[in-house]
Design a protein around this motif. Sequence first.
Motif, PDB file in Angstrom:
ATOM      1  N   THR A 462      -5.169   4.641  -9.285  1.00 33.11           N
ATOM      2  CA  THR A 462      -5.633   5.384  -8.109  1.00 33.11           C
ATOM      3  C   THR A 462      -4.612   6.456  -7.769  1.00 33.11           C
ATOM      4  O   THR A 462      -3.409   6.183  -7.727  1.00 33.11           O
ATOM      5  CB  THR A 462      -5.827   4.451  -6.903  1.00 33.11           C
ATOM      6  N   VAL A 463      -5.085   7.681  -7.546  1.00 35.79           N
ATOM      7  CA  VAL A 463      -4.216   8.797  -7.161  1.00 35.79           C
ATOM      8  C   VAL A 463      -4.497   9.145  -5.706  1.00 35.79           C
ATOM      9  O   VAL A 463      -5.640   9.451  -5.341  1.00 35.79           O
ATOM     10  CB  VAL A 463      -4.453  10.025  -8.060  1.00 35.79           C
ATOM     11  N   GLY A 581       0.380   7.381  -5.972  1.00 34.40           N
ATOM     12  CA  GLY A 581      -0.764   6.525  -6.242  1.00 34.40           C
ATOM     13  C   GLY A 581      -0.338   5.129  -6.633  1.00 34.40           C
ATOM     14  O   GLY A 581       0.796   4.700  -6.362  1.00 34.40           O
ATOM     15  N   SER A 582      -1.237   4.392  -7.265  1.00 36.13           N
ATOM     16  CA  SER A 582      -0.972   2.997  -7.615  1.00 36.13           C
ATOM     17  C   SER A 582      -1.493   2.681  -9.004  1.00 36.13           C
ATOM     18  O   SER A 582      -2.394   3.358  -9.526  1.00 36.13           O
ATOM     19  CB  SER A 582      -1.630   2.061  -6.599  1.00 36.13           C
ATOM     20  N   ILE A 583      -0.888   1.656  -9.602  1.00 37.22           N
ATOM     21  CA  ILE A 583      -1.337   1.103 -10.887  1.00 37.22           C
ATOM     22  C   ILE A 583      -1.534  -0.390 -10.683  1.00 37.22           C
ATOM     23  O   ILE A 583      -0.620  -1.076 -10.219  1.00 37.22           O
ATOM     24  CB  ILE A 583      -0.323   1.361 -12.012  1.00 37.22           C
ATOM     25  N   GLY A 584      -2.712  -0.897 -10.995  1.00 38.91           N
ATOM     26  CA  GLY A 584      -2.973  -2.316 -10.788  1.00 38.91           C
ATOM     27  C   GLY A 584      -3.001  -2.698  -9.325  1.00 38.91           C
ATOM     28  O   GLY A 584      -2.730  -3.854  -8.974  1.00 38.91           O
ATOM     29  N   ILE A 586      -0.966  -1.788  -7.014  1.00 42.49           N
ATOM     30  CA  ILE A 586       0.376  -1.832  -6.426  1.00 42.49           C
ATOM     31  C   ILE A 586       0.964  -0.429  -6.485  1.00 42.49           C
ATOM     32  O   ILE A 586       0.897   0.227  -7.530  1.00 42.49           O
ATOM     33  CB  ILE A 586       1.271  -2.832  -7.175  1.00 42.49           C
ATOM     34  N   PRO A 587       1.548   0.068  -5.359  1.00 41.32           N
ATOM     35  CA  PRO A 587       2.106   1.432  -5.359  1.00 41.32           C
ATOM     36  C   PRO A 587       3.062   1.650  -6.521  1.00 41.32           C
ATOM     37  O   PRO A 587       3.904   0.805  -6.825  1.00 41.32           O
ATOM     38  CB  PRO A 587       2.831   1.511  -4.005  1.00 41.32           C
ATOM     39  N   ALA A 588       2.903   2.817  -7.174  1.00 35.94           N
ATOM     40  CA  ALA A 588       3.731   3.161  -8.326  1.00 35.94           C
ATOM     41  C   ALA A 588       4.692   4.278  -7.940  1.00 35.94           C
ATOM     42  O   ALA A 588       4.531   4.945  -6.916  1.00 35.94           O
ATOM     43  CB  ALA A 588       2.854   3.595  -9.496  1.00 35.94           C
ATOM     44  N   VAL A 589       5.708   4.486  -8.782  1.00 32.87           N
ATOM     45  CA  VAL A 589       6.686   5.550  -8.570  1.00 32.87           C
ATOM     46  C   VAL A 589       6.147   6.839  -9.172  1.00 32.87           C
ATOM     47  O   VAL A 589       5.751   6.863 -10.340  1.00 32.87           O
ATOM     48  CB  VAL A 589       8.039   5.190  -9.217  1.00 32.87           C
ATOM     49  N   GLN A 600       7.423  -5.994  -9.049  1.00 28.85           N
ATOM     50  CA  GLN A 600       6.782  -7.247  -9.453  1.00 28.85           C
ATOM     51  C   GLN A 600       5.394  -7.042 -10.038  1.00 28.85           C
ATOM     52  O   GLN A 600       4.680  -7.994 -10.296  1.00 28.85           O
ATOM     53  CB  GLN A 600       6.690  -8.185  -8.230  1.00 28.85           C
ATOM     54  N   ASN A 601       5.012  -5.817 -10.227  1.00 29.85           N
ATOM     55  CA  ASN A 601       3.714  -5.509 -10.809  1.00 29.85           C
ATOM     56  C   ASN A 601       3.642  -6.019 -12.249  1.00 29.85           C
ATOM     57  O   ASN A 601       4.551  -5.752 -13.040  1.00 29.85           O
ATOM     58  CB  ASN A 601       3.510  -3.985 -10.781  1.00 29.85           C
ATOM     59  N   PRO A 602       2.590  -6.753 -12.631  1.00 29.06           N
ATOM     60  CA  PRO A 602       2.465  -7.179 -14.041  1.00 29.06           C
ATOM     61  C   PRO A 602       2.479  -6.000 -15.004  1.00 29.06           C
ATOM     62  O   PRO A 602       2.812  -6.149 -16.177  1.00 29.06           O
ATOM     63  CB  PRO A 602       1.106  -7.898 -14.069  1.00 29.06           C
ATOM     64  N   ALA A 603       2.114  -4.816 -14.494  1.00 30.74           N
ATOM     65  CA  ALA A 603       2.099  -3.618 -15.335  1.00 30.74           C
ATOM     66  C   ALA A 603       3.448  -2.922 -15.368  1.00 30.74           C
ATOM     67  O   ALA A 603       3.561  -1.828 -15.929  1.00 30.74           O
ATOM     68  CB  ALA A 603       1.048  -2.640 -14.825  1.00 30.74           C
TER      69      ALA A 603
END
Length: 716
Positions: A462-463, A581-584, A586-589, A600-603
Amino acid sequence: MTSSVGSTPSSGTSGTSGTSGSSGTPTSASILAAAQAAAQAAAQTIISGSGIGSGMNLQQLMSGLMSVESVPLLNLQAQQAGVQADVSAFGTLSSAFSTFEDSISDLTFASSFQTLAAGTSDETVASASLNAGALAGSYSVNVTALAAAETLLAPGQASTSVSIGSGATTTLNIQLGTTSGTPPTFVPNSGQTVTPITINASNNTLEGMRSAINAANLGVTASIVNDGSGTPYRLALTSTTTGATQAIQINVAGAGGTGAGDPAITSMLQYDPNGTMNMTQTSAAANAVLTVNNTPIQSPTNTVDNGYPGLSIALVGTGTTTITVGNATDNLASLVQNFVTSYNTMETTISGLTQFDSTGANNGPLLGDSTTLQLTTQIQSIVSSVVGGLPSGTSQLADIGITLDPTTNQLDLDSATLSSALASNPQALQGLFSVQMSASDPLAVASVVTNGTPQSGTYPVTVTQAATQGSVTGSAPATLPTAATQLSFNLNGTFASINVPAGPYASLSAYATALQGAINGNSTFTSAGFSANVTANSDGTLSVTSTQYGSASNVTITGSDAQSLFGAASNVGTAGVDIQGSIGGIPAVGSGQTLTASGQNPAAGLAVTVQGSQTGSRGTVSYSSGIATQLTNVMTQAVQVNGSGGATSDGAITSAVSTLNEQITAIETQESNTQAYITSVSANYQTEFTNLQTTLASMTSIKSYLQQIFDPTTSS
């Protein structure tokens, strides 16, 4: 000394086998046996030597007592030997891991699963290799011309070191472009920087001119050839790149680029396809011309990449040849066989380190060790597991004929099953052994950061904020320049001075093209990997946009011509923003156009580069980590060192060896203290026995004296 029995290392090591690790090296068992023998001998010495006046050997008695005192020291040395044997065993295990990793490394590269190979019927015409997207088939290739660089020859001279002409200051302006038509017309390439070359009395020899031209680094190479004639030495100029756009134009002028230059230099080097051509063209700038399956193709070089999708053709000569692209499974079969062989070799080493002998005489040094047990359990679990994210039938080693023997822990390979799998779907082996990533959004590309180990799975992307580029737009319409212009640029934090050659420019768009070429041809920016796009807007303003995305993307323009071109002496643009945005879920960098999962994201470790300005859902990314990749990760992590290569903690083997080395240090301290105690006791015994010896001697003297008094007959 080394060895250890009598304590169990904290890593879970059970102790040594009691056998020597190498010739001449004492073991804990041999050291303890020697200690016991010394203690027994000492006890016997003391018992047999007791009794005043028995004629005991005091030196032997002292030696026996010291042997008893030395038993604790010998015990410590035995402990140390055992711990050092464990350290050596972990070294053997690490070496086995490293050898296995090296031998299967090809299986971790996606390129190893190229299931097509290209062959050529006539390699004197062309050879072929494959890129992504190649398709099986037959390709008829007809090469009618090879790409060529332009070469010009100047009239001959008698010497390479004698001055030519009067030495009057002369300017050479060399440009590259396209020559076409009859009569020929030369059109210079846009965006190139023209650097005048000065020829005067200091360098007006063939050697001097050759050096001056080469030092200018203008895309041509100067050399001196010898044609064997009466005036054999000729200056040759060759474009450094092949292709029709690399034709050479040389205009000779006077000082500062105006007026006439030295007539002797002009008659030798003037070469303008639009006018006077005093040099001889021996090779014209030309593109390669060919057809592939009757489709016309031109290429500025003799390597034609993706003229047909996935096909890279290296041209060698003119003529016809047929390129055949077909399946290539033999290499994959060899890689799989090597995987099985290498795994079994590693397992044999592990079995020797952990073997159990009911007599205890030949136990492996790592028998019962918790670290080794944990690692071997992980390894065996991986080769028996199902790889997530792969379709049924191609998701485990058993699907291609590889099974784990639970009795020997060795892998068995059924060649018939492997051959069948390769024949039906050889590409499926990439996901089974290596890493496979894909994104459902055509404008998204998935990758993995260094040391990243995401879990296999499919993750939504998600962006919430799209990345943008830094740019600056003039505050007033630009004045179309007629003379050369100078601007100072800060592009993405890097400064450079940009000079745009004088026109004439037919339109603002033409000047924008020249400015863009000057920016993107600047060595400071090219070495930093930066570039920009320049556009002429409908309102007469100019815009400069960095091609980089994110918060590090910015443009600032100053300089003597900034006012007339951009409306202000200093023009500070709007910086870009990073993607968010987020991956899985969970917020991403976000950095530039790339989102990276962390925490702690599995991705965690999975990165997605998203193009375009659309926000909201951007599809999913799928990631699968194959068997070879998983095994490599386990073994790499086992020996990692905190702080090295981005590692945040010590690996299992590194930690276990560190603990064992700490034990060795503690034992060495105890040995030192015990040795000091033994030395002190020895000194005390020496003093006491010396006194006892003196007393015994005195008593013997008294005995003789009394015998003389009370029993003179006996004494005589």
